[in-house]
Design a protein around this motif. Structure first.
Motif, short mmCIF file in Angstrom:
data_model
loop_
_atom_site.label_atom_id
_atom_site.label_comp_id
_atom_site.label_asym_id
_atom_site.label_seq_id
_atom_site.Cartn_x
_atom_site.Cartn_y
_atom_site.Cartn_z
N UNK A 175 2.69 -8.16 -5.28
CA UNK A 175 3.13 -8.60 -3.97
C UNK A 175 3.22 -7.48 -2.95
N UNK A 176 4.06 -7.72 -1.95
CA UNK A 176 4.24 -6.75 -0.87
C UNK A 176 4.76 -5.43 -1.40
N UNK A 177 5.50 -5.45 -2.50
CA UNK A 177 6.01 -4.21 -3.08
C UNK A 177 4.88 -3.26 -3.43
N UNK A 178 3.83 -3.77 -4.08
CA UNK A 178 2.69 -2.94 -4.46
C UNK A 178 1.95 -2.45 -3.21
N UNK A 179 1.79 -3.32 -2.23
CA UNK A 179 1.12 -2.93 -0.99
C UNK A 179 1.84 -1.77 -0.31
N UNK A 180 3.16 -1.86 -0.22
CA UNK A 180 3.93 -0.82 0.45
C UNK A 180 3.94 0.48 -0.37
N UNK A 181 4.03 0.38 -1.69
CA UNK A 181 4.03 1.59 -2.52
C UNK A 181 2.69 2.31 -2.39
N UNK A 182 1.61 1.57 -2.53
CA UNK A 182 0.28 2.19 -2.42
C UNK A 182 0.06 2.82 -1.06
N UNK A 183 0.43 2.11 0.00
CA UNK A 183 0.21 2.64 1.34
C UNK A 183 1.12 3.82 1.64
N UNK A 184 2.38 3.76 1.22
CA UNK A 184 3.31 4.86 1.48
C UNK A 184 2.87 6.13 0.75
N UNK A 318 -4.59 -1.72 4.93
CA UNK A 318 -5.37 -2.95 4.70
C UNK A 318 -6.23 -2.82 3.44
N UNK A 319 -6.70 -1.63 3.14
CA UNK A 319 -7.57 -1.45 1.97
C UNK A 319 -6.82 -1.57 0.64
N UNK A 320 -5.48 -1.58 0.68
CA UNK A 320 -4.75 -1.73 -0.57
C UNK A 320 -5.05 -3.06 -1.24
#
Length: 385
Positions: A175-184, A318-320
């Protein structure tokens, strides 16, 4: 001698006159921005007609006819489709988004342990907000807590296995958790690493310059999907027997390296835009290489390329979604996975989920873009008086 009083000299100032109607206010703004030329007028009228044609059905589908509550596919399907809506109904299925909202945020993370990623998110916001506000002091301490202390604390909180916390393997993250971790992590790693690569590519030492150039050109020459695929599938083939690396960690490394190569070229463009006299002036003051870069060159170069840096950050965010190629489910991946839930299968469910995911991505990217514009205006000292 005769004296006389000059009657043409005023002894008081005239009261200010109001500006003409066509020079100030909404009419002047419309005239300047929308109807300045005949072509602008035509384009404005076409745009207004297009919006008038598109907006009413969009608003009707998104809000007026949308299904907001309910416990199953029946609220998002017509009677002929096995639901409760009248024939010919079509609208967004926000009931599906509401029912799956926790999954969209945390993926398959155990329900009883979701307080851990929620706590990490609260700490992240609490440290990020003062970091972004220029007037708040102690930026150094704030940066140490945000980029050093928080990642370590988040690692133990999210993964668990210590201090009595239940171990949660990374395949359950999503979910959004993975998106934010990867991007951060990608943003936090790519900027300093990209700066070092840019400096290395401009180095006078041939070996350093060659290594940095080869790395940048190879990584920039292949798609991110290939990088993730190699990190997930090919890398274990080169490791010693019995040795393995967590798939999520491999994705973090692949995304960070990929973003670093692009960031290096953005920073290099800023370095090349700095006049040679800046470096010569620093040399004349007796500054060393790193002092010159830290105090003179890099602050100016980074200010010049703020749009390019933020553009790279937005592209990385976005690429995450491409991590789904290696079996991980970010926000978009977990939304698409829930389309197969038979309890919510309806013609409007997929589009509703994709609209929600798209709006979430837009919200974060738009926020980064607006903050970039704010920093550009704040740091633009060239034309201030």
């Amino acid at each position: 001698m005769n004296t006389h009083q000059s009657t043409f000299v005023r002894t008081s100032m005239l009261a200010p006159s109001t500006p003409p109607v066509l020079e100030k206010g909404y009419i002047a703004w419309f005239r300047k921005n929308l109807f300045a030329t005949p072509m602008d007028s035509v384009l404005t009228i076409v745009a207004i007609l297009t919006l008038a044609w598109l907006l009413p059905p969009m608003v009707k589908w998104l809000f007026i006819d949308a299904s907001w509550t309910g416990g199953g596919r029946g609220v998002c399907a017509t009677v002929a489709q096995g639901g409760s809506q009248p024939e010919g109904w079509t609208g967004a299925c926000w009931a599906f988004v509401g029912a799956k909202f926790d999954q969209f945020l945390f993926g398959r993370y155990p329900i009883d342990e979701r307080w851990r990623p929620a706590l990490v998110g609260i700490l992240f916001v609490a440290l990020l907000v003062p970091m972004l506000i220029p007037k708040i002091p102690y930026k150094g301490l704030n940066a140490i807590l945000l980029f050093a202390a928080l990642p370590i604390l988040a690692f133990f909180l999210l993964l668990g296995g210590v201090f009595g916390l239940e171990y949660v393997e990374t395949p359950l993250w999503g979910g959004l958790m993975v998106t934010l971790i990867l991007s951060f992590v990608g943003i936090a790693v790519s900027l300093p690493f990209g700066i070092l690569l840019a400096l290395g590519r401009r180095s006078k030492m041939p070996v350093i310059r060659m290594i940095c150039t080869i790395f940048i050109e190879i990584v920039r020459g292949i798609p991110l999907i290939t990088v993730l695929f190699m990190a997930s599938v090919m890398l274990p083939l080169f490791l010693p027997q019995g040795m393995t690396v967590d798939k999520f960690l491999r994705a973090l490394i692949g995304v960070s390296f990929f973003a670093s190569a692009y960031m290096a070229e953005v920073v290099r463009g800023g370095l090349q835009a700095i006049p040679k006299g800046q470096a010569e002036g620093a040399d004349s003051l007796g500054l060393g290489y790193w002092q010159k870069m830290r105090l003179i060159i890099l602050p100016q170069a980074l200010k010049l390329v703020i749009p390019g840096i933020v553009n790279t950050f937005i592209g990385l965010f976005k690429d995450t979604s491409l991590v789904s190629i290696i079996g991980m489910f970010d926000l978009l991946g977990i939304v698409r996975q829930n389309f197969s839930d038979a309890n919510w299968a309806s013609p409007v469910t997929p589009l509703s989920g994709l609209v929600f995911a798209g709006f979430t991505f837009w919200l974060f990217c738009f926020g980064m873009s607006r903050y970039s514009g704010f920093m550009e205006r704040r740091l633009d000292k060239g034309h201030k008086r």
